[in-house]
Scaffold this motif. Structure first.
Motif: not given
Lengths: 264, 256
Positions: A89, A91-94, A106, A143, B146, B149, B153, B162, B166-167, B170-171, B247
């Motif tokens: 899990t 995050l693909p953009w990080r 957090i 990835w 998911e 995930l 969090l 948040e 955070k997720i 962007p997702r 990405w």
């Protein structure tokens, strides 16, 4: 055992209600875990191991019994617990570094300090990445990493905020045997350094015995604890240890118990 | 010619080939110009009426872009609400599906009653037609986080906001940009429809007035101009997509 338990699971049951049907997922669980202890829970698949994890972290409410962490009863999601799953899990953009630093954005007090002390936190994250051998991959994206590397990053993310409790739900389950055994060593080294309390859910008995101070065996559904086994093997344990007769005996003993519950 | 050059020139080759085929078809069958004009005649007409075409296509481009921009803002916001809250989802979704099933050409007369003939009905039609795919895609991106995930969090103590920032957001970005490509071409459909029915300006109006005077080459010139604008705007959307969500493409160099 000495002192009051850090995690106390006291007579816990959970019943799922789906329409008219009631399923008893886990029944009358009693587990005391000391602060800084590493325990493993093993059992046949579908025995409610993951349910146990969700109960301890407060993601599910118990139907009966109570759970306390550090003396406080668990009501609703417990804050600041570290978690790692079989699926990494990330995050693909990080990139790896930013993924590992996610909890710092957090969890208090890091969240407040992060902006001001960014440099110190980045150093801390880099140091952690270095101990798991990912220092050179900090700016790579998920990835671009192998499965084993993703799981290392996942473990780093789960402990970066120095949680007192770490929950591991088959974190190495999807890896090949060699990578998995390698990561046992990484996990043990991290634990010996930071001494967090850890609960590992797994179906790999060798993994449980390698990593844990105590191993609990769960029965098939409804899940009950049918055996608790202390692993009195000195640390650090190595892959050599796993070939010693004493290690083998413990694994055998656990396996026989699991066999007997599967057949019954 | 190596493979890379072939891949690059393929779109041009196919387009040119299409025009050549069209020209040949007209010459062979000897079809009348007022039924199907040859591309060469269409291009000649394009040159002849260049000032008018430029004026009207700029109008169409303006109404389309304005309607599309409204669609992006409104669609993204509504998509966030729908994707983030189960309650909003179950309440609004059936209404949205119903609304989207209405042919947009049917609402233009209503818009004319409300706003009169001109720019505003075209903008609104472009907006309502481009709105829906954006809502659906953004909501899907948010709703398919998911569960593991989310658990990670939540056990860190993250608030709903948040988790969203955070997720969720962007997702949802790749979903949003994928929908923009669909939405921009639909926006052209919307504005041209509205201009055809109710406007004195824009490519739709130009084509309608050309057809009423049997200037069929000019009608086809209008169609081609709309297609060109659509392709250009699509390319702009793709460019944004690549910049914002690289990405999601894992470094592949196809997908353009």
């Amino acid at each position: 055992m000495q002192g009051p338990a850090f995690v106390k699971i006291d007579g816990v049951s959970l019943t799922y209600r789906q329409a008219e049907e009631e399923t008893l997922a886990v029944q009358d669980l009693n587990i005391d875990i000391q602060e800084g202890e590493f325990v493993a829970v093993v059992g046949p698949s579908g025995c409610g191991k993951s349910t146990l994890m969700k109960l301890v972290t407060g993601l599910l409410d118990t139907s009966a019994g109570s759970i306390t962490i550090g003396g406080k009863p668990v009501k609703g999601p417990v804050q600041g617990v570290g978690m790692a799953f079989q699926n990494s899990t990330l995050l693909p953009w990080r990139n790896t570094l930013d993924n590992v630093m996610l909890p710092l954005e957090i969890v208090e007090p890091h969240k407040r300090r992060l902006r001001r002390e960014k440099k110190a936190y980045i150093d801390q994250a880099m140091a952690l990445l270095k101990t798991v051998g990912l220092a050179d991959f900090a700016d790579k994206f998920p990835w671009q990493l192998s499965g084993g590397m993703q799981q290392r990053a996942n473990v780093c993310r789960s402990i970066i905020h120095e949680p007192r409790l770490l929950m591991l739900d088959e974190p190495f389950g999807a890896l090949d045997a060699f990578t998995r055994e390698e990561l046992w060593g990484v996990m043990q080294a991290l634990w010996m350094e930071k001494r967090f309390t850890a609960i590992l859910i797994t179906h790999d008995l060798r993994e449980a015995v390698y990593l844990a101070d105590r191993v609990f065996v769960m029965s098939k559904r409804p899940g009950r604890i049918i055996m608790s086994k202390a692993v009195n093997i000195p640390r650090p344990r190595s892959l050599e240890t796993t070939f010693e007769p004493h290690f083998g005996n413990i694994v055998h003993e656990l396996r026989e118990h699991i066999h007997s519950v599967r057949e019954s | 010619m190596n493979e890379k050059m072939l891949i690059r020139s393929m779109p041009w080759l196919v387009t040119i080939g299409l025009f050549v085929f069209w020209e040949a078809l007209c010459v062979i069958t000897g079809v009348e110009t007022f039924i199907l004009p040859r591309p060469s005649v269409v291009f000649a007409s394009m040159v002849q009426f260049a000032p008018q075409i430029l004026h009207h296509s700029l109008q169409t481009l303006m109404t389309t872009t304005a309607g599309f921009a409204l669609g992006v803002v409104g669609g993204a916001l509504l998509g966030i609400f729908i994707g983030a809250s189960r309650l909003v989802y179950v309440g609004l979704y059936p209404v949205l599906v119903g609304f989207n099933s209405i042919p947009k050409v049917a609402i233009v007369p209503v818009l004319v009653i409300w706003f009169g003939i001109g720019t505003i009905p075209a903008i609104i039609t472009a907006f309502v037609i481009s709105f829906f795919p954006i809502v659906v895609n953004v909501a899907t991106g948010l709703a398919t986080i998911e569960p593991e995930l989310r658990d990670v969090l939540r056990s860190l103590g993250a608030s709903r906001t948040e988790i969203l920032t955070k997720i969720g957001l962007p997702r949802a970005m790749p979903y949003l940009f994928a929908s923009l490509k669909i939405a921009i071409t639909l926006a052209f459909v919307g504005s041209v429809i509205a201009e055809t029915v109710a406007s004195n300006e824009g490519i739709g109006y130009l084509m309608l007035s050309a057809s009423s005077s049997y200037n069929v080459p000019l009608v086809f010139a209008g169609l081609i101009v709309v297609a060109i604008m659509g392709v250009l705007m699509y390319a702009v959307a793709v460019w944004f997509e690549r910049r914002m969500t690289g990405w999601a493409f894992r470094g592949s160099d196809l997908m353009s």
